[in-house]
Write a protein that holds these residues in place. Structure first.
Motif, PDB file in Angstrom:
ATOM      1  N   TRP A  35       0.859  -0.923   0.129  1.00  0.00           N
ATOM      2  CA  TRP A  35      -0.112  -0.154   0.031  1.00  0.00           C
ATOM      3  C   TRP A  35       1.351   0.971  -0.405  1.00  0.00           C
ATOM      4  CZ3 TRP A  35      -3.016  -4.125  -0.024  1.00  0.00           C
ATOM      5  CH2 TRP A  35      -3.817  -4.369   0.004  1.00  0.00           C
ATOM      6  N   ILE A 114      -8.036  -2.693  -8.345  1.00  0.00           N
ATOM      7  CA  ILE A 114      -7.118  -2.637  -7.497  1.00  0.00           C
ATOM      8  C   ILE A 114      -6.136  -1.459  -8.841  1.00  0.00           C
ATOM      9  CG2 ILE A 114      -4.301  -2.426  -6.874  1.00  0.00           C
ATOM     10  CD1 ILE A 114      -5.695  -6.111  -7.287  1.00  0.00           C
ATOM     11  N   VAL A 116      -2.820   1.174  -8.589  1.00  0.00           N
ATOM     12  CA  VAL A 116      -1.583   1.538  -7.797  1.00  0.00           C
ATOM     13  C   VAL A 116      -1.202   2.892  -8.457  1.00  0.00           C
ATOM     14  CG1 VAL A 116       0.796   0.059  -7.964  1.00  0.00           C
ATOM     15  CG2 VAL A 116      -1.743  -1.133  -7.627  1.00  0.00           C
ATOM     16  N   ILE A 121       0.071   0.917  -3.991  1.00  0.00           N
ATOM     17  CA  ILE A 121      -1.481   0.755  -3.846  1.00  0.00           C
ATOM     18  C   ILE A 121      -2.680   1.869  -3.307  1.00  0.00           C
ATOM     19  CG2 ILE A 121      -3.737  -0.133  -3.542  1.00  0.00           C
ATOM     20  CD1 ILE A 121      -1.752  -3.349  -3.112  1.00  0.00           C
ATOM     21  N   TYR A 124      -7.500  -0.093  -2.736  1.00  0.00           N
ATOM     22  CA  TYR A 124      -8.379  -1.374  -3.541  1.00  0.00           C
ATOM     23  C   TYR A 124      -9.389  -1.433  -2.820  1.00  0.00           C
ATOM     24  CZ  TYR A 124      -7.209  -6.366  -3.234  1.00  0.00           C
ATOM     25  OH  TYR A 124      -7.603  -7.379  -3.502  1.00  0.00           O
TER      26      TYR A 124
END
Length: 153
Positions: A35, A114, A116, A121, A124
């Motif tokens: 993350w 998801i 990115v 990330i 999500y």
């Protein structure tokens, strides 16, 4: 200049591969480390008042005891859909194992949407079957306990 080095789809695929591998190995520290520091994880199909996680530390706090609750025997990726937005991918996968507290089989299908960015990330959305989780764990309270979720959240 190597074109793949700057391809956002290569970057996102590496993160997805790492996520799935970390679930297979029940390495939740590596899972949470994917993350961005301020990334979000939400569960649109979760029971009422289920939390939205804000930040890498919140994701870690949520998943850190996953291995105490679940023995994962298999994680299978079924499909990976790259979208017209190069920073977003949809991943369909399944996890199979056993709930440690009940001995019940744990078979869960997931769809993750998801997004990115350069730091990991950013968002999500975890579309999991909360009814199957509640059943395997032995009730909503057991689900909340397994993931450290306060009943008032």
């Amino acid at each position: 200049m190597d074109q793949t080095t700057h391809d956002p789809r290569v970057h996102i695929d590496r993160i997805v591969d790492t996520l799935l591998d970390s679930v297979r190995r029940v390495d939740m520290r590596t899972f949470a480390d994917q993350w961005a520091p301020d990334g979000v994880m939400e569960f649109p199909f979760a029971p009422p008042n289920y939390p939205v996680l804000h930040g890498r530390d919140a994701v870690w706090d949520y998943v850190k005891d996953y291995g105490a609750s679940f023995r994962i025997d298999e994680v299978t990726e079924h499909r990976r859909h790259h979208t017209t937005d190069a920073s977003t991918v949809i991943v369909e996968f399944s996890a199979k194992g056993v709930v440690r507290q009940t001995g019940n089989d744990y078979t869960m299908d997931y769809i993750g949407v998801i997004t990115v960015g350069p730091d990991g990330i950013e968002h999500y959305r975890d579309y999991w079957n909360s009814l199957a989780a509640v059943s395997a764990l032995g009730g909503v309270d057991a689900l909340r306990t397994a993931f450290g979720v306060d009943a008032q959240s």
